[in-house]
Design a protein around this motif. Structure first.
Motif, PDB file in Angstrom:
ATOM      1  N   SER A  31       8.120  -0.024   1.155  1.00 37.90           N
ATOM      2  CA  SER A  31       6.733  -0.020   0.659  1.00 37.90           C
ATOM      3  C   SER A  31       6.050  -1.366   0.901  1.00 37.90           C
ATOM      4  CB  SER A  31       6.716   0.331  -0.826  1.00 37.90           C
ATOM      5  OG  SER A  31       7.505  -0.571  -1.550  1.00 37.90           O
ATOM      6  N   VAL A  32       6.466  -2.081   1.947  1.00 40.27           N
ATOM      7  CA  VAL A  32       5.895  -3.394   2.248  1.00 40.27           C
ATOM      8  C   VAL A  32       5.282  -3.424   3.646  1.00 40.27           C
ATOM      9  CG1 VAL A  32       7.507  -4.590   0.710  1.00 40.27           C
ATOM     10  CG2 VAL A  32       8.050  -4.378   3.124  1.00 40.27           C
ATOM     11  N   TYR A  36       3.827  -9.883   4.075  1.00 40.18           N
ATOM     12  CA  TYR A  36       3.864 -10.007   2.614  1.00 40.18           C
ATOM     13  C   TYR A  36       4.564 -11.291   2.213  1.00 40.18           C
ATOM     14  CZ  TYR A  36       2.332  -5.358   0.947  1.00 40.18           C
ATOM     15  OH  TYR A  36       1.613  -4.235   0.606  1.00 40.18           O
ATOM     16  N   GLN A  40       5.210 -10.525  -3.399  1.00 42.66           N
ATOM     17  CA  GLN A  40       4.747  -9.157  -3.157  1.00 42.66           C
ATOM     18  C   GLN A  40       5.922  -8.229  -2.858  1.00 42.66           C
ATOM     19  OE1 GLN A  40       1.916 -10.629  -0.091  1.00 42.66           O
ATOM     20  NE2 GLN A  40       0.486  -9.159  -1.020  1.00 42.66           N
ATOM     21  N   SER A  44       7.356  -4.949  -5.039  1.00 38.05           N
ATOM     22  CA  SER A  44       7.442  -3.614  -4.435  1.00 38.05           C
ATOM     23  C   SER A  44       8.782  -2.930  -4.698  1.00 38.05           C
ATOM     24  CB  SER A  44       7.201  -3.694  -2.928  1.00 38.05           C
ATOM     25  OG  SER A  44       8.350  -4.179  -2.267  1.00 38.05           O
TER      26      SER A  44
END
Length: 181
Positions: A31-32, A36, A40, A44
Motif C-alpha cells: 500500500s505504498v 514515501y 509513511q 501503511s
C-alpha cells in the motif's frame, strides 16, 4: 456555439482537470508508493517493524501466500526505492518448502503481471517482470547459508526519469489484483 454549451464545456474540462489532480494513485507495492518517507511506510503497515535502521525498515513474520515471510523496505535518504520479501530455509523450513513457496509466488506474480522473463545465474533461477514504475524479480536458489527465495520490487522512476506510459491518460493496471504482490 451557444453560451450554455461553452459553459458546459468549460465545466467539464475543469472537472476532468480537478479529478486528474485529486485522483488516488495506485500503490507501487503493498500500500505504498515509491518515494514515501519511512514514517509513511510505517503508517501503511499494520504491524511494527522488527528492526529500524537509518535506511531500512525490516518486518518479520508477515503473511504472504499462506506463509510467514520477512519484508525489508530500503530507502535512499528519506525516499523509498525498493522492497524485498524473503523466505529461506531454517530448522523448520526445508529446501522443499522454499521451492514450493517459489513456485506459488511465481504463479501469483504471473497471474498478476503476465509471464516473466526467466534466466539462470549459476544455480539460481531468476524471473523478472516490468511495469512502468517497478521492476520485479524473483530469485530462488541455494545461496549463502541455504535455500532461499526472494522477491525484489525496485523503483524504475526514482532516478528522476519520466516514464511515458505513466504520464499518459491510461495508467498501468496489472492483469489481476493480488493482495501484497
Amino acid at each position: 456555439m451557444t453560451p450554455f454549451k461553452i459553459r458546459i464545456s468549460i465545466i467539464t474540462i475543469l472537472l476532468l482537470f480537478v479529478g486528474e489532480i485529486y485522483a488516488q494513485q495506485a500503490p507501487d507495492f503493498r500500500s505504498v508508493r515509491w518515494g514515501y518517507r519511512p514514517k509513511q511506510v510505517k503508517e501503511s503497515e499494520t504491524v511494527k517493524p522488527y528492526s529500524t535502521k537509518k535506511d531500512k525498515l525490516i518486518y518479520s513474520q508477515l503473511p504472504l501466500a499462506d506463509r510467514k515471510v520477512g519484508l525489508e523496505y530500503d530507502f535512499n535518504g528519506d525516499s523509498l526505492h525498493s522492497a524485498s520479501y524473503f523466505y529461506y530455509s531454517t530448522a523448520s523450513i526445508t529446501k522443499d518448502d522454499v521451492l514450493a513457496a517459489a513456485t506459488d509466488f511465481e504463479s501469483l506474480l504471473t497471474e498478476k503481471y503476465g509471464r516473466g522473463k526467466a534466466s539462470f545465474l549459476g544455480d539460481t533461477r531468476n524471473v523478472a517482470w516490468l511495469t512502468p514504475r517497478t521492476q520485479i524479480s524473483l530469485s530462488v536458489g541455494n545461496v549463502d547459508r541455504g535455500w532461499s527465495v526472494e522477491i525484489v520490487y525496485l523503483c524504475r522512476v526514482c532516478s528522476g526519469e519520466v516514464v511515458k506510459a505513466v504520464q499518459g491518460r491510461n495508467a498501468y493496471k496489472p492483469l489481476k489484483d493480488i493482495k501484497d504482490f
